[in-house]
Scaffold this motif. Structure first.
Motif, short mmCIF file in Angstrom:
data_model
loop_
_atom_site.label_atom_id
_atom_site.label_comp_id
_atom_site.label_asym_id
_atom_site.label_seq_id
_atom_site.Cartn_x
_atom_site.Cartn_y
_atom_site.Cartn_z
N LYS A 187 -12.60 -27.62 -13.29
CA LYS A 187 -11.56 -28.62 -13.55
C LYS A 187 -10.30 -28.31 -12.76
O LYS A 187 -9.92 -27.17 -12.58
CB LYS A 187 -11.22 -28.67 -15.04
N ILE A 188 -9.65 -29.39 -12.31
CA ILE A 188 -8.31 -29.28 -11.73
C ILE A 188 -7.36 -30.10 -12.61
O ILE A 188 -7.61 -31.27 -12.88
CB ILE A 188 -8.27 -29.77 -10.27
N PHE A 189 -6.31 -29.46 -13.04
CA PHE A 189 -5.28 -30.07 -13.88
C PHE A 189 -4.12 -30.45 -12.96
O PHE A 189 -3.50 -29.56 -12.37
CB PHE A 189 -4.78 -29.07 -14.94
N LEU A 190 -3.84 -31.73 -12.82
CA LEU A 190 -2.69 -32.18 -12.03
C LEU A 190 -1.51 -32.27 -12.99
O LEU A 190 -1.52 -33.05 -13.94
CB LEU A 190 -2.98 -33.51 -11.34
N ILE A 191 -0.47 -31.49 -12.70
CA ILE A 191 0.61 -31.27 -13.66
C ILE A 191 1.88 -32.06 -13.34
O ILE A 191 2.48 -32.65 -14.23
CB ILE A 191 0.93 -29.76 -13.72
N HIS A 192 2.27 -32.06 -12.08
CA HIS A 192 3.57 -32.65 -11.73
C HIS A 192 3.55 -33.10 -10.27
O HIS A 192 3.13 -32.35 -9.40
CB HIS A 192 4.68 -31.61 -11.93
N THR A 193 4.01 -34.32 -10.03
CA THR A 193 4.12 -34.86 -8.68
C THR A 193 5.59 -34.98 -8.33
O THR A 193 6.39 -35.45 -9.15
CB THR A 193 3.45 -36.25 -8.58
N LEU A 198 -2.40 -34.53 -16.25
CA LEU A 198 -1.27 -34.26 -17.13
C LEU A 198 0.02 -34.87 -16.59
O LEU A 198 0.95 -35.12 -17.35
CB LEU A 198 -1.09 -32.75 -17.30
N CYS A 199 0.07 -35.11 -15.31
CA CYS A 199 1.24 -35.70 -14.67
C CYS A 199 1.32 -37.19 -15.01
O CYS A 199 0.35 -37.93 -14.80
CB CYS A 199 1.13 -35.53 -13.16
N PRO A 200 2.46 -37.66 -15.53
CA PRO A 200 2.60 -39.08 -15.87
C PRO A 200 2.35 -40.02 -14.68
O PRO A 200 1.81 -41.11 -14.86
CB PRO A 200 4.04 -39.20 -16.36
N MET A 201 2.71 -39.60 -13.48
CA MET A 201 2.47 -40.46 -12.31
C MET A 201 0.97 -40.59 -12.02
O MET A 201 0.50 -41.66 -11.66
CB MET A 201 3.20 -39.92 -11.08
#
Length: 103
Positions: free
Chosen positions: A38-44, A77-80
């Motif tokens: 898994k890759i968790f995208l946290i913040h853009t 996880l990132c809202p964008m």
């Protein structure tokens, strides 16, 4: 994705745990964590000078393509990123199962 961003290269900076893309000598990035498959995208984030040009959309699309190409599952996880997937539900195909009902 806008045509001007298609030729730009996505870099996976493993030391900083982020995907990076350079536009007009400025760097936009997505922070990530990687665990098992898994890759968790946290913040853009992209610099103010690039806001409103579609740069965040471009890096998100490139990151999702990378994740799919490498056989990972995504935890957004990132809202964008969540908003992007809501607008483009075809990307739900790469979501980790536990997130499919949330987005």
């Amino acid at each position: 994705m806008k045509e001007e961003f298609k030729p730009l290269k996505l870099m996976k900076n493993e030391a900083k745990h982020r995907f990076e893309m350079e536009v007009d000598n400025l760097q936009t990035f997505i922070d990530y964590k990687e665990r098992n498959d898994k890759i968790f995208l946290i913040h853009t984030e992209d610099p103010e000078e690039l806001e409103g040009r579609g740069v965040a959309t471009a890096i998100i699309e490139k990151a999702l393509t990378h994740i799919e190409d490498k056989g990972y599952k995504l935890v957004a996880l990132c809202p964008m990123v969540v908003a992007y997937i809501r607008r483009h539900p075809e990307w739900k195909r790469i979501l980790a199962l536990q997130q499919n009902d949330i987005i």
